[in-house]
Design an enzyme around this catalytic site. Structure first.
Site, PDB file in Angstrom:
ATOM      1  N   TRP B 102      13.898 -28.684   0.352  1.00 12.68           N
ATOM      2  CA  TRP B 102      13.166 -29.490  -0.638  1.00 12.68           C
ATOM      3  C   TRP B 102      11.774 -29.832  -0.136  1.00 12.68           C
ATOM      4  CZ3 TRP B 102      15.686 -27.978  -4.424  1.00 12.68           C
ATOM      5  CH2 TRP B 102      17.087 -27.897  -4.396  1.00 12.68           C
ATOM      6  N   ASP B 171      10.425 -38.258  -0.827  1.00 15.71           N
ATOM      7  CA  ASP B 171      11.512 -37.765  -1.671  1.00 15.71           C
ATOM      8  C   ASP B 171      12.796 -38.368  -1.118  1.00 15.71           C
ATOM      9  OD1 ASP B 171      13.522 -36.493  -3.014  1.00 15.71           O
ATOM     10  OD2 ASP B 171      12.923 -34.455  -2.452  1.00 15.71           O
ATOM     11  N   LYS B 195      22.485 -38.802  -7.150  1.00 16.80           N
ATOM     12  CA  LYS B 195      23.222 -38.916  -5.892  1.00 16.80           C
ATOM     13  C   LYS B 195      23.739 -40.352  -5.771  1.00 16.80           C
ATOM     14  CE  LYS B 195      21.004 -34.962  -4.684  1.00 16.80           C
ATOM     15  NZ  LYS B 195      21.558 -33.644  -4.500  1.00 16.80           N
TER      16      LYS B 195
END
Lengths: 358, 358
Positions: B102, B171, B195
């Protein structure tokens, strides 16, 4: 607890059988031991839902292999910039028909990426109509022609696709799947789901592969490139929204598809407009030949009665009839999931209100 | 129908009380006659939910008036391009710490908008660690320093915020609200909800107003400009996802806030890692000082046993333990809503499996 008649312009009423299915499955999806909200978007369960929703959309609209169906995020407002980011590149021109606030917003975003020509605008009449035949003055060779098929705020709608010298790109957010489409005329169709299609949070994009191939932008961010999403499910989709859309599509199929909804939507709108036209106690706000079958907008002859009309309506179990904050008055949204009985209840209330105050 | 132990990396398990509330209200929100899915995003009902979710997030994280909380769409992948689109402008430089897939994706998007300097990368060791003190070689005057606080695929996590010469942009998709944050060090934090925070379809962005003021991009599309969303709810938000997030935030509060989750998450992870470290039948895949408390990744000494491990686990009601398709092995995700009893069930199964095959 009773459900009421809901005329909200969006997020809008959903079919009760769809809500009930979602409710039944919410803590445990089909005995799998977890909610669909708790499963990987790469799981067999979600993958099957996603595929089925794509298939159903293709089946309902008659789209063949030359079309891709994408479930994106960000609403129509994101498509306002994604479309020109992909298909204009500074020197290219697109034509944008201006029939309301959303068209206007789309035009502003397109201007960041290329030349915009406006072949028609009804801005000066407060967007009270869509173009008639002969009203459209296109540019010489537009890359595409953008239009807003239904204008939620003002209550106007194109009766059918405009003639155009290039593939149509359509913001169909507020009438998608309310009637059949002449798909051959389109390059791309997008629609926020929260009117006719499901809950807020997912945007359907149908893109013709040959049109997608005309993309020329070279420095486009990955997630804004349609090709990214045509190739695969790029990032986590809005799982619950797609799951709901899939059930709404099933419900549309079961009811009889887009022809069924074209007819019933025509009857629902006709019932309400004929009540408006009975005398001048109520007054439609747009040209008769531009009237929307999705959003019926009207004023009361005596505007001072409008607050009372809205209050009494709510007491009668008729929700969300207030016109958009930018135009006022009354707006009844009659999307697919708004049943004829709701329209009848509204008409009955309007008759009582007229009898009392007329 | 029984709910099972769900270790999915995301969309991930949700608190059962939250799912049950949503289920109870799904066809009729608090007696209002319609589902929350069917109400305008400008309605008093949804507005109250949205405001409450913002307030709860501020309260939980300790964010004061200098912070704005936004509920956007498009996932972290959209933030990968939104952040540099707003804060780089061709000549500016940002530093991006590279600790996994990511991070790498974020770096690619940033490169479209300005200069990117990478002060640390663990790519060559297959992202098996995050930087230790002294590993970071920053550029002279970065606009911001971007990092991925937890790396879902590899199972690494920053134990705390890295020291940096500029505001941190994080992030935090896979560990947001799993522990307290040192907010003063951040300019912007973003997290896909799926999540620790709620269902897929909403992305939380916390942005410090003074950092937002450093935005310099002049030709940015309206919807990609953070200022657009700081000013007001710009377009239809993902109503259901925000509604669910609001209930998850309430549940986090009731359990005892971020300190509670820091402690319980530490205990859950320690329980599982101590089982991994018992002998070499199971083998953690990352450096011990980089181990994630959210995603515990491991292999079996005999990799040929892994398919059987995963099959037997599923038969024992332990779901979604398969490692990310790009790395294989086993991954147990222990987000806030994964209870200690699920960790105990997994440990018990691991012990049985070792006893049989060890």
């Amino acid at each position: 607890m009773k459900r009421l008649h809901n005329f909200c312009a969006g997020p809008a009423t959903l079919p009760l059988p769809v809500l009930q299915k979602a409710k039944d499955e919410l803590t445990n999806y089909r005995g799998k031991g977890a909610s669909i909200l708790e499963m990987s978007h790469r799981s067999p369960e979600y993958s099957a839902i996603h595929r089925q929703a794509v298939q159903r959309l293709k089946q309902l609209t008659g789209a063949g292999d030359e079309w891709d169906v994408l479930f994106l995020q960000g609403g129509a407002s994101s498509q306002f910039m994604m479309v020109p980011h992909n298909f204009l590149n500074g020197s290219r021109t697109a034509d944008y028909i201006d029939t309301g606030r959303w068209s206007d917003n789309a035009i502003k975003e397109a201007g960041l990426f290329g030349n915009v020509h406006v072949p028609f605008s009804s801005k000066e009449s407060n967007y009270s109509r869509v173009p008639a035949e002969g009203d459209l003055s296109y540019s010489r060779a537009p890359q595409y022609v953008h239009f807003t098929s239904n204008n939620t705020i003002y209550g106007t709608q194109f009766a059918s696709e405009p003639d155009a010298p290039a593939p149509l790109v359509c913001d169909a957010s507020s009438d998608f799947l309310s009637r059949p489409l002449d798909l051959d005329r389109y390059g791309l169709i997008y629609a926020g789901a929260q009117k006719n299609l499901g809950p807020a949070g997912v945007t359907v994009v149908m893109i013709k592969k040959s049109f997608a191939d005309t993309q020329r932008s070279e420095t486009i961010p990955t997630i804004l490139d349609y090709k990214t999403h045509q190739a695969r499910i790029f990032n986590t989709p809005p799982v619950f929204a797609v799951y709901m859309v899939n059930y709404v599509l099933e419900w549309i199929e079961e009811r009889g598809g887009l022809e069924y909804f074209r007819d019933i939507n025509a009857r629902k709108a006709a019932r309400l407009y004929s009540e408006l036209d009975r005398d001048d106690f109520y007054r439609g706000t747009v040209h008769k030949d531009s009237r929307s079958r999705m959003n019926v907008t009207f004023r009361l002859r005596d505007k001072r009665l409008e607050p009372e009309f809205l209050d009494r309506a709510e007491e009668h179990g008729l929700l969300a009839l207030k016109g958009h904050r930018s135009v006022g008055g009354v707006r009844a949204s009659l999307y697919n999931a708004c049943e004829m009985e709701s329209v009848e209840a509204l008409v009955e209330f309007m008759q009582q209100f007229r009898a009392k105050h007329g």
